[in-house]
Design an enzyme around this catalytic site. Structure first.
Site, PDB file in Angstrom:
ATOM      1  N   ASP A 201       0.806  -1.298   0.034  1.00  0.00           N
ATOM      2  CA  ASP A 201       0.120  -0.113  -0.130  1.00  0.00           C
ATOM      3  C   ASP A 201       0.917   1.255   0.139  1.00  0.00           C
ATOM      4  O   ASP A 201       0.781   2.167   0.802  1.00  0.00           O
ATOM      5  CB  ASP A 201      -0.947  -0.122   1.164  1.00  0.00           C
ATOM      6  CG  ASP A 201      -1.777   1.189   1.135  1.00  0.00           C
ATOM      7  OD1 ASP A 201      -2.261   1.487   0.073  1.00  0.00           O
ATOM      8  OD2 ASP A 201      -2.421   1.521   2.135  1.00  0.00           O
ATOM      9  N   GLU A 452       3.956  -7.834   7.350  1.00  0.00           N
ATOM     10  CA  GLU A 452       2.572  -8.380   7.308  1.00  0.00           C
ATOM     11  C   GLU A 452       2.498  -9.404   6.155  1.00  0.00           C
ATOM     12  O   GLU A 452       1.695  -9.570   5.341  1.00  0.00           O
ATOM     13  CB  GLU A 452       1.588  -7.216   6.711  1.00  0.00           C
ATOM     14  CG  GLU A 452       1.299  -6.244   7.947  1.00  0.00           C
ATOM     15  CD  GLU A 452       0.492  -5.365   7.677  1.00  0.00           C
ATOM     16  OE1 GLU A 452      -0.192  -5.312   6.662  1.00  0.00           O
ATOM     17  OE2 GLU A 452      -0.275  -4.687   8.606  1.00  0.00           O
ATOM     18  N   TYR A 507      -5.283  -2.564  13.758  1.00  0.00           N
ATOM     19  CA  TYR A 507      -6.252  -1.430  13.217  1.00  0.00           C
ATOM     20  C   TYR A 507      -7.648  -1.705  13.960  1.00  0.00           C
ATOM     21  O   TYR A 507      -8.540  -1.405  13.114  1.00  0.00           O
ATOM     22  CB  TYR A 507      -6.462  -1.400  11.710  1.00  0.00           C
ATOM     23  CG  TYR A 507      -4.750  -0.819  11.237  1.00  0.00           C
ATOM     24  CD1 TYR A 507      -4.549   0.571  11.101  1.00  0.00           C
ATOM     25  CD2 TYR A 507      -4.003  -1.726  10.712  1.00  0.00           C
ATOM     26  CE1 TYR A 507      -3.310   1.068  10.945  1.00  0.00           C
ATOM     27  CE2 TYR A 507      -2.753  -1.264  10.300  1.00  0.00           C
ATOM     28  CZ  TYR A 507      -2.512   0.094  10.350  1.00  0.00           C
ATOM     29  OH  TYR A 507      -1.156   0.533   9.779  1.00  0.00           O
ATOM     30  N   GLU A 543       2.475  -0.847  14.057  1.00  0.00           N
ATOM     31  CA  GLU A 543       1.307   0.051  13.321  1.00  0.00           C
ATOM     32  C   GLU A 543       0.140   0.198  13.952  1.00  0.00           C
ATOM     33  O   GLU A 543      -0.523  -0.991  14.283  1.00  0.00           O
ATOM     34  CB  GLU A 543       1.170  -0.682  11.670  1.00  0.00           C
ATOM     35  CG  GLU A 543       2.360  -0.587  10.794  1.00  0.00           C
ATOM     36  CD  GLU A 543       1.868  -1.010   9.544  1.00  0.00           C
ATOM     37  OE1 GLU A 543       0.913  -0.802   9.356  1.00  0.00           O
ATOM     38  OE2 GLU A 543       2.901  -1.529   8.710  1.00  0.00           O
TER      39      GLU A 543
END
Length: 634
Positions: A201, A452, A507, A543
């Site tokens: 991303d 990830e 997240y 993150e």
């Protein structure tokens, strides 16, 4: 667990230690496993000269995907010029260049200085994203696969001192399932154009984003230096190993200089130990750097070659749930970052570098992760000088075909047609080159092998176990980690036990429990509890964050507002403070950054606490209030 050990354990592993060699031929070029490891960064000394080749270069797109099948040496047509260092994508007002998939060419004239007749001289590219070829007139002199580490060529026997030559650097931005990072190229049905897709991303900026050098060394010269530091009582210990060129006959003399330029220790021999009495330690936030100077001295006492390595004396350990620097608990505060600015893309920019470090200092941040690739070496040197701690990461991002902000897939990541053994060999080479380049930086306290990956899928362990073994062979002095993805919970992950520190990206409140921070808080606490119960070791949240439009406000604290970003970060911090194993927090992201075009990304990722041009959002002030008053030293 202690990571400071003898110098012999830091030796670079040979391919025979890493399983059978796999002959890779990504695209039509050099196999990553065949690429030589990079050498010392060029340096101007009494025995070496250095010419910077940055500036405006002639620039052209290749007319087809196979334009470099034969050496491409013709002069480029007049017209386009491109700055180096910079990514080329956003510089020109031309969608064909912005969207180009394949080769491009940079070209300029260069003169080898007349005074180099008795020297060896080399061309060096600090990076070429993602595949580079260097041509001197009609000769292909260097080739490299991998977009974020340097490569070079000895051109002593190709062009004479005082001679002008045409330097052409071809750069290819293609990503396939066997490159690091991976990607896929398809052909548009209507246009026939080649289309690049990828899993990561952030935008696939390409070109010559870092400096190009022409430099000289003596025929007998120092090729590489490895330093490993320890502390014994009040004394600093430097274990060292110096590699020299073939046929070097002189002796190796070592001198350690303090920051005032005064010699504080010395030794002789290509490898050994030097002791610094009452050493000043390199500390987070309080850097102190010695100069480790190695010289080749001939039988008449004349210095033939000399090279200096800035060296911070410090130790790194993991002990139970604590991450220790100089035997003191260290709590990471900071960010995942990106090399990303407007117009330049990933082009290294000294002004932005200094300003970013100033902003981190203002915030009270003490560290960052090089997400998701090695940064310019100037950044690592600046971190050394400023006492900023770094988690250094390979370019292995996107190793998860089920991860997408638009929804998951059922495609198997670890398979022959996707991420396979050839990909792993490229991954190994990226790891070798990262450690070889950054092994001497005091700021680097941990290696991150990947970001990830699909660590919950079948095949993950078979892929990563050889990589973790290689990482420990390359450098036993630092712990290793990887950034775990949300779907790979403590119950589902198959590889976390191979590493030393638990780093997780989560997240809750954004991609799940969107906007519901009460539910997100419960989910986050459960997640951290699972990891703390499973391993007696530190946890770093590498993150966490929320996309936020600068200037978007909501009295209800709705998603995308500055109020929501602040409230979400505050919730995470409340949870972090409940766990003994928490050893750090890296917000995603330092600043907004560009991504590929898509309906889920409007002009990029907006999770920065600063805008792309470094204006603070409300969350920056909230983080400053926390980090400048945080005390987690016990």
């Amino acid at each position: 667990m202690k990571f400071l050990t003898g110098l012999s354990l830091l030796a670079l592993a040979s391919p025979s230690l890493c399983g059978p060699a796999v002959k890779l031929r990504p695209r039509d070029g050099l196999a990553p496993a065949e690429q030589p490891l990079i050498k010392l960064k060029p340096q101007r000394t009494d025995t070496r000269e250095l010419v910077n080749l940055d500036g405006l270069w002639k620039f052209s797109l290749a007319s087809g995907p196979n334009d470099t099948a034969q050496p491409w040496t013709a002069p480029l047509p007049k017209g386009l010029e491109c700055p180096v260092p910079a990514s080329y994508n956003d510089i020109f007002v031309n969608p064909e260049i912005h969207n180009h998939v394949g080769w491009v060419y940079y070209q300029r004239d260069v003169i080898v200085p007349k005074g180099w007749s008795q020297e060896t001289y080399l061309l060096r590219a600090e990076s070429a994203t993602h595949h580079g070829r260097i041509y001197v007139n009609d000769h292909l002199v260097a080739e490299h696969v991998g977009g974020y580490t340097p490569f070079e060529a000895d051109i002593t026997n190709v062009v004479a001192p005082g001679e002008n030559f045409r330097l052409t650097i071809a750069v290819n931005n293609e990503l396939t399932h066997e490159t690091i990072p991976p990607g896929k190229i398809t052909i548009g049905e209507a246009t026939g154009k080649r289309i690049q897709t990828y899993q990561h991303d952030f935008y696939n900026y390409a070109g010559l984003a870092r400096s190009i050098w022409l430099y000289s060394v003596p025929r007998q010269h120092i090729q590489d230096i490895t330093v490993v530091t320890d502390v014994q009582g009040k004394n600093g210990i430097i274990h060292y190993d110096v590699k020299v060129s073939n046929h070097t006959s002189g002796q190796i003399q070592i001198t350690v200089l303090n920051e005032d330029g005064v010699a504080v220790s010395d030794a002789r021999g290509a490898n050994g130990t030097v002791t610094i009495s009452s050493a000043k330690l390199w500390q987070p936030g309080a850097a102190y750097l010695y100069q480790f100077q190695a010289s080749i001295v001939d039988s008449n006492g004349k210095v033939v070659d000399t090279y200096r390595v800035a060296t911070g004396v410090r130790t790194v350990k993991v002990s139970g749930k604590k991450f220790l620097i100089n035997d003191k608990p260290f709590y990471f505060t900071g960010f995942g970052k990106h090399e990303d600015t407007t117009i330049r893309g990933k082009g290294h920019d000294q002004a932005y570098m200094v300003h970013d470090f100033q902003l981190m200092h203002w915030l009270g941040a003490n560290s960052f992760r090089t997400s998701h690739y090695p940064y310019a070496e100037e950044v690592m040197e600046f971190a050394d000088r400023n006492g900023i701690v770094v988690i250094d990461e390979t370019p292995a991002v996107g190793l998860n075909l089920g991860l997408s902000i638009s929804g998951g897939t059922t495609v198997r990541t670890w398979s022959q047609e996707n991420i396979n053994n050839n990909t792993r060999e490229a991954h190994k080479q990226a790891l070798r080159e990262l450690v070889a380049r950054d092994k001497n930086h005091a700021s680097v306290v941990m290696w991150s092998i990947a970001n990830e990956p699909a660590s919950h899928e079948e095949g993950a362990r078979e892929y990563f176990e050889p990589l973790t073994k290689l990482a420990r062979e390359l450098d036993s002095t630092r712990p290793i980690t990887f950034a775990n993805v949300g779907g790979a919970t403590s119950q589902l992950d198959k590889i976390a036990d191979l590493f030393d520190v638990t780093c997780i990206n989560r997240y809750f409140g954004w991609y799940s429990q969107t906007g519901d921070l009460a539910e997100a808080e419960v989910a986050l606490e459960k997640e951290l509890r699972g990891w703390q119960d499973k391993f007696d070791r530190p946890i770093i949240m590498t993150e966490y964050g929320a996309d936020t439009l600068a200037g978007q406000h909501s009295v209800l604290g709705l998603p995308w507002s500055e109020e929501f970003q602040t409230q979400m970060l505050d919730m995470y911090h409340r949870v972090f403070d409940r766990f003994e194993a928490m050893a750090g927090e890296h917000v995603w992201n330092f600043a907004d950054f560009q991504t590929s075009v898509g309906i889920y990304r409007v002009d990029g990722n907006k999770k920065g606490v600063f805008t792309r041009d470094r204006k603070p959002k409300a969350a920056a002030h909230s983080l400053r209030a926390r980090w400048t008053n945080l005390n987690k030293s016990s």
